[in-house]
Design a protein around this motif. Structure first.
Motif, PDB file in Angstrom:
ATOM      1  N   LYS A 172       0.870  -1.181   0.000  1.00 24.03           N
ATOM      2  CA  LYS A 172       0.000   0.000   0.000  1.00 24.03           C
ATOM      3  C   LYS A 172       0.899   1.221   0.000  1.00 24.03           C
ATOM      4  CE  LYS A 172      -3.465  -0.065   2.944  1.00 24.03           C
ATOM      5  NZ  LYS A 172      -4.138  -0.164   4.274  1.00 24.03           N
ATOM      6  N   VAL A 173       0.829   1.991  -1.063  1.00 27.26           N
ATOM      7  CA  VAL A 173       1.736   3.118  -1.214  1.00 27.26           C
ATOM      8  C   VAL A 173       0.977   4.422  -1.012  1.00 27.26           C
ATOM      9  CG1 VAL A 173       3.284   4.323  -2.806  1.00 27.26           C
ATOM     10  CG2 VAL A 173       3.180   1.812  -2.814  1.00 27.26           C
ATOM     11  N   CYS A 174       1.564   5.323  -0.238  1.00 27.42           N
ATOM     12  CA  CYS A 174       0.938   6.628  -0.019  1.00 27.42           C
ATOM     13  C   CYS A 174       1.770   7.710  -0.694  1.00 27.42           C
ATOM     14  CB  CYS A 174       0.850   6.912   1.484  1.00 27.42           C
ATOM     15  SG  CYS A 174       0.246   8.568   1.861  1.00 27.42           S
ATOM     16  N   LEU A 175       1.126   8.563  -1.462  1.00 28.51           N
ATOM     17  CA  LEU A 175       1.802   9.722  -2.047  1.00 28.51           C
ATOM     18  C   LEU A 175       1.256  10.991  -1.411  1.00 28.51           C
ATOM     19  CD1 LEU A 175       3.576  11.149  -4.225  1.00 28.51           C
ATOM     20  CD2 LEU A 175       1.540  11.146  -5.673  1.00 28.51           C
ATOM     21  N   ILE A 176       2.168  11.767  -0.856  1.00 26.77           N
ATOM     22  CA  ILE A 176       1.745  13.059  -0.296  1.00 26.77           C
ATOM     23  C   ILE A 176       1.982  14.118  -1.361  1.00 26.77           C
ATOM     24  CG2 ILE A 176       2.130  14.744   1.518  1.00 26.77           C
ATOM     25  CD1 ILE A 176       3.024  12.473   3.327  1.00 26.77           C
ATOM     26  N   ASN A 177       0.922  14.737  -1.805  1.00 27.57           N
ATOM     27  CA  ASN A 177       0.857  15.768  -2.844  1.00 27.57           C
ATOM     28  C   ASN A 177       0.977  15.188  -4.256  1.00 27.57           C
ATOM     29  OD1 ASN A 177       0.349  17.987  -1.217  1.00 27.57           O
ATOM     30  ND2 ASN A 177       2.539  18.202  -0.734  1.00 27.57           N
ATOM     31  N   GLY A 178      -0.035  15.428  -5.036  1.00 21.30           N
ATOM     32  CA  GLY A 178      -0.075  14.901  -6.408  1.00 21.30           C
ATOM     33  C   GLY A 178       0.689  15.770  -7.376  1.00 21.30           C
ATOM     34  N   THR A 179       1.957  16.020  -7.074  1.00 21.46           N
ATOM     35  CA  THR A 179       2.806  16.803  -7.980  1.00 21.46           C
ATOM     36  C   THR A 179       3.098  15.996  -9.231  1.00 21.46           C
ATOM     37  OG1 THR A 179       4.759  15.875  -6.943  1.00 21.46           O
ATOM     38  CG2 THR A 179       3.938  17.945  -6.034  1.00 21.46           C
ATOM     39  N   ALA A 180       3.679  16.659 -10.229  1.00 25.32           N
ATOM     40  CA  ALA A 180       4.026  15.957 -11.468  1.00 25.32           C
ATOM     41  C   ALA A 180       4.980  14.806 -11.165  1.00 25.32           C
ATOM     42  CB  ALA A 180       4.649  16.931 -12.460  1.00 25.32           C
TER      43      ALA A 180
END
Lengths: 531, 536
Positions: free
Chosen positions: B29-37
């Motif tokens: 389960k991967v978390c990305l903080i901020n949907g930047t490019a």
């Protein structure tokens, strides 16, 4: 904030103008190609043509992100264009679902670009684009990836190494007798199943007589004669395709009759383990007893990744022959000359190769392999993932900026190999051309000629020797086109045939190499332009 | 999707990390903080190979700049929540992956609901200021969850991996060769004795496996030299000459192989230094109910080495390809394999004993895990990372940074700038303003405003350098401040994509626990096309 203003700021407006106006040719819309097209479109490149002859396969979807399930079997070039346009509808992208070697992609056409980018996966096409770019004198960015490894370099006529300046490793081949009579390792069985049996049964059989004769010596004359007879018999069996008994007839022939015949040649087994033929009826019986027992073992592991039992191989052999026969016979309805070609991603073909090679391995006491392993060995599969392709495509665009800015001396050969620390990406200066390279050191000339009228004799007389009427017909050169010999000192059959009849048409390249010793050693390549 | 289809879809990557690696990916389960490019490019390269799920945390609304930079966002999305927009588009890339989003401000989430992040396998943070980052990293560190900190600015890319410890069994060395030529075990010794070279006909003689050739000549050598192996270079040369003299003709490939592999016969089989260090590690010494299977296995192997192994690791058990006839090769394979199997059984008993002593049942470690560990025992790796707190506050690598910074070609200068920009943000609650920087990069044309912005950023560079007690400030620093600011601090799509590839590759290594990941910071300079790794 207007689109691309960030790039304009980063690159400077002068270079950014070039980015917007330059014409880019992209060859290949696969793993690297998808990433590259996205990067180009997002970086402000506006004039892009892309060429790819391939269609989309399920095994592409783990990395070629411009494609989705509903696109399977469609043209890579066209779908890539459509997907990329969604992200920049103003970009001008032309897609060609075609082979880059087609004559329509002539030298003149290559010359219409400012930069060419290769995103290819095979030697042959890379060689072709390399030559075309050298002749057209257009800078080429060459790239490749394999698993976690990637590479990008620049090729510019006269200034850098070309694709062929360093010899490329050749693929390993095996002696025919080893494959046909005395296999000793799994790969021998796999090559036999794929290159021999598959083609004999479903494909276009390879002309092997010549190969066999090459290996002919005093000791193996009988063996060679036998092998020829064996092939002939198999050809006859092929006529029974589609009949109920077909799989059984093939089984009987290759796993029993032929092995028994081999066993007669006592000399062969003095130093080797004797093969043990398989008996159809015994295997059938074994299968029945097994199916009565409860078969729950192994059900949790991936079928492709575990070894199949003898009866599993047996059943799969029969079943896959049926499936492939049905496939071929269906194609024959519309095209009587249809044949199947081996495709590593075709499930039926891989089932057949796996079962066949394992049964053969069983006979010769050789280690058996899982379908997953067989696929790698038969398909010459190169591991590929999204991550490496993203890195490679990013590096291509970085190099393209430098090329467009006229900073060829700042361009680099860039490698990525994440296991090589501390530098996972490293760059080296470009090498100078190899003075002995027969490709980039050739002279390149465009020849305007009417291919319908001009004959080989005209060409040799008028072009190679000038207008010297006294010149004899024998000319100390060799003439090649696309790897085939058209003329040499001992082969003058084609002298009075027109270029067109020799299939030397517009866009083709004719290589003339001096054969006499005092001449300079470099060949001349003529790019044919039909007038 | 059925199993056959799945194998086919992932075929090209299964060649790299096999079914075990794929299973680990599919459970992650991967978390990305901020949907930047850059963040989206990382997720793209993880969604394609099939992670289990991803979650994007981002409160921002999509603006024109996002749409211009991110491949995943177009103008129709302007004004909508960025987390939702990118999740929907990323989801389309692979139907086997589940995508979630949380339209909340990551910084307040870190402030108020830090536990939220503990549900993930890995967290990737883009565009998070220093303070909340430190807080997040500490929580993840305590929970043993890897954190990636990622930044792209103009042509510069930076990422840092933070986690206490990473252990790898399948490091994928070039080859696993464990032939025991110098210390043959009884079955191997016996087998070699069955070969009588002199009485063989030419056919058989040309098919003696090189392992047997080396064992035979080595045995003779030891008899003539008080049981010692060839040691000096003269002795080694002499040994090779003896093999050469046993060769009946130049076509005997097996003798060529023996000569090419002769060095293996002189190389003493022993426990490699880095494995010995792992054995000596406190984590191996003191096992608890919380010990990971890696450390339990390492201890079991250590116990094996100290007892039954008589100073040696368990035999790897595989035999490389070599010139030999089929039956000889198969016998040789069987001898190595059986020995390996017997040793695996002994290791299993050590494992069971340990599990019992720490109050765990034996099914905590499966047989195939033991097989793999024994096979790779000589190549296992433990990587310990430095915490972000050490890097930022308690123990910055001042002396190293000072030294690296003096080399004008070194990428460390970008690290200094990235950290300075963070300080800039912390003080002004904004990043240096792109618009006020001169477009053409010509300092002569710079406006008064841009000059003051440059000076302001430079102040933070100087603050940082003085914190590190770096007094010798190199001349090239100013050029780089100009350079990094030319892009206005913003992401460039091509760099986002490139860095996305670099980061996701490391993420995959951590999740699959295969191949050796970076430790701990990587900086990529797009202009120079070169990356550097630093332990910071």
């Amino acid at each position: 904030m207007p689109r691309f203003s960030h790039y304009e700021a980063a690159l400077g407006s002068q270079l950014f103008e070039k980015v917007k106006s330059c014409r880019v040719l992209m060859v290949g819309a696969g793993g690297i190609g998808c990433e590259l097209l996205k990067n180009l479109v997002m970086s402000g490149f506006n004039q892009i043509e892309l060429v790819d002859l391939d269609t989309i396969d399920l095994s592409n979807l783990n990395r070629q992100f411009l494609f989705q399930k509903q696109h399977i079997k469609k043209s890579k070039a066209q779908v890539a264009r459509e997907s990329a346009l969604k992200f920049n509808p103003n970009a001008n992208i032309v897609a060609h679902h075609a082979n880059i070697k087609d004559p329509q992609f002539s030298i003149e056409w290559f010359k219409s670009f400012d930069i060419v980018m290769n995103a290819l996966d095979n030697l042959d096409a890379r060689r072709h684009v390399n030559t075309m770019c050298l002749v057209a004198n257009i800078p080429l960015i060459e790239s490749g990836s394999e698993g976690y490894l990637g590479q990008v370099t620049i090729i510019k006529k006269g200034e850098t190494e070309c694709y062929e300046c360093q010899p490329k490793p050749t693929r390993k081949t095996y002696p025919v007798c080893t494959i046909r009579s005395t296999p000793s390792s799994p790969i021998h069985c796999i090559v036999w199943a794929k290159s021999y049996l598959f083609n004999q049964l479903f494909g276009i059989p390879e002309e092997e007589d010549e190969e066999l004769d090459k290996e002919l010596n005093d000791e193996n004359a009988d063996e060679i004669a036998n092998l020829k007879a064996e092939t002939l018999a198999l050809k006859r069996i092929r006529e029974a395709m589609g009949s109920q008994d077909y799989p059984k007839i093939v089984f009987q022939k290759i796993f029993n009759d032929d092995i028994n015949r081999l066993l007669i040649m006592e000399d062969m087994w003095k130093t080797r383990k004797r093969p043990a033929p398989l008996v159809y009826e015994e295997l059938e019986k074994l299968k029945d007893t097994e199916s009565q027992m409860d078969q729950t073992t192994n059900s949790n592991t991936l079928r492709d990744q575990r070894l199949w039992s003898l009866t599993e191989n047996f059943s799969m052999f029969l079943e896959s022959i049926k499936r492939l026969s049905t496939q071929l016979l269906a194609e024959k309805v519309t095209n009587p000359d249809a044949s199947l070609t081996f495709d590593k991603d075709d499930i039926d073909a891989m089932d057949f190769i796996t079962a066949t090679s394992n049964l053969r391995a069983r006979i010769f006491g050789i280690e058996e392999k899982t379908k997953f392993q067989v696929k790698a060995m038969a398909g010459n599969i190169i591991p590929a993932i999204a991550t490496t392709n993203a890195i490679v495509a990013g590096m291509i665009v970085m190099q393209a900026f430098k090329v467009l800015n006229g900073d060829l001396n700042e361009c680099k050969t860039v490698y990525c190999s994440p296991d090589r620390r501390p530098k996972s990406i490293l760059s080296e200066s470009l090498n100078k051309p190899n003075p002995d390279c027969s490709v980039c050191q050739s002279a390149h000339v465009t020849l305007n000629v009417n291919v319908k009228k001009a004959t080989l004799r005209d060409f040799l007389k008028e072009v190679i020797h000038g207008h010297d009427e006294d010149e004899e017909d024998i000319c100390e050169v060799s003439v090649e086109e696309g790897g085939r010999i058209i003329y040499d000192v001992e082969y003058d059959d084609n002298l009075d045939v027109t270029f067109e009849k020799l299939n030397i048409t517009d866009g083709k390249m004719v290589k003339v190499t001096p054969e006499s010793e005092d001449d300079e050693k470099y060949p001349t390549v003529f790019a044919i332009s039909h007038r | 999707m059925n199993i056959d289809k799945k194998t086919q879809k992932y075929d090209r990557q299964l060649r790299l990390w096999q079914a075990s690696g794929q299973a680990a990916l599919e459970n992650s389960k991967v978390c990305l903080i901020n949907g930047t490019a850059t963040g989206c490019e990382i997720l793209k390269d993880l969604v394609l190979p099939g992670i289990g799920s991803f979650t994007v945390v981002d409160k921002k609304e999509v603006d024109g700049a996002d749409a211009g930079i991110s491949f995943f966002l177009d103008e129709d999305r302007i004004g909508t929540n960025r987390a939702q927009a990118v999740t929907e588009l990323l989801q389309e890339l692979n139907e086997d992956v589940r995508g979630f989003y949380l339209a909340e401000d990551p910084i307040s989430l870190i402030e108020n609901r830090l536990d939220y992040f503990l549900q993930f396998t890995i967290v990737i943070a883009t565009d998070i200021p220093e303070k909340p980052l430190l807080k997040l990293s500490e929580a993840l560190w305590n929970a043993n969850i890897p954190l990636f900190i990622v930044r792209t600015i103009g042509f510069i890319g930076y990422f840092r991996i933070v986690q206490p410890e990473h252990t790898v069994v399948e490091t994928h060395p070039d080859s696993i060769m464990d032939l025991r030529l110098d210390v043959p075990f009884p079955a191997l010794e016996q087998y070699a004795k069955t070969f009588d070279f002199d009485s063989m006909d030419n056919m058989d003689h040309g098919h003696i496996p090189y392992v047997v050739i080396l064992l035979k000549y080595l045995d003779q050598w030891k008899k003539d030299h008080d049981g010692k192996l060839p040691c000096t270079s003269a002795e080694k040369k002499q040994f090779k000459q003896i093999i050469e003299s046993g060769r009946r003709n130049v076509d005997e490939e097996n003798f060529a192989e023996a000569l090419a592999n002769a060095w293996r016969a002189f190389t003493a089989t022993k426990v490699p230094h880095q494995v010995q260090e792992i054995f000596n590690d406190p984590a191996c010494e003191t096992l608890t109910a919380n010990s990971s299977s890696f450390w339990i296995l390492a201890r079991a192997i250590r116990d094996f080495v100290a007892n039954e192994g008589q100073g040696l690791l368990p035999l790897a058990g595989s035999v490389p390809d070599m010139k030999a006839d089929t039956s000889t090769y198969v016998s040789l394979q069987t001898i190595y394999r059986q020995k390996a199997k017997a040793e695996i059984a002994i290791v299993r008993s050590h494992v069971n004993k340990i599990l019992n002593s720490i109050g765990r049942t034996s099914d905590f470690i499966h047989d195939d895990e033991i097989d793999s560990f024994c096979k790779h025992a000589a190549f296992i790796q433990v990587i310990r990372y430095r915490s972000l707190k050490e890097e930022y506050i308690s123990d910055p690598k001042k002396a190293d940074i000072d030294r690296w910074l003096q080399d004008p070609q070194d990428n460390i200068v970008h690290y200094v700038l990235i950290r300075a920009i963070d300080k800039f943000y912390e003080a002004n609650n904004r990043y240096p303003d792109a618009a006020t920087f001169f477009i053409e990069g010509d300092p002569e044309e710079a406006t008064e405003e841009s000059k003051s912005e440059f000076e302001l950023l430079k102040t933070y560079v100087n603050i940082l350098l003085s914190e590190w007690q770096i007094t010798n400030i190199p001349d090239h620093l100013d050029d780089y401040i100009h350079e990094i600011c030319r892009a206005g601090g913003s992401e460039l799509p091509n760099m986002a994509s490139l860095l996305g590839g670099l980061v996701s590759q490391e993420v995959i290594k951590l999740i699959t626990r295969q191949y050796i990941p970076l430790n701990n910071t990587s900086i990529f300079d797009g202009i120079k096309s070169a990356s550097s790794t630093y332990i910071l």
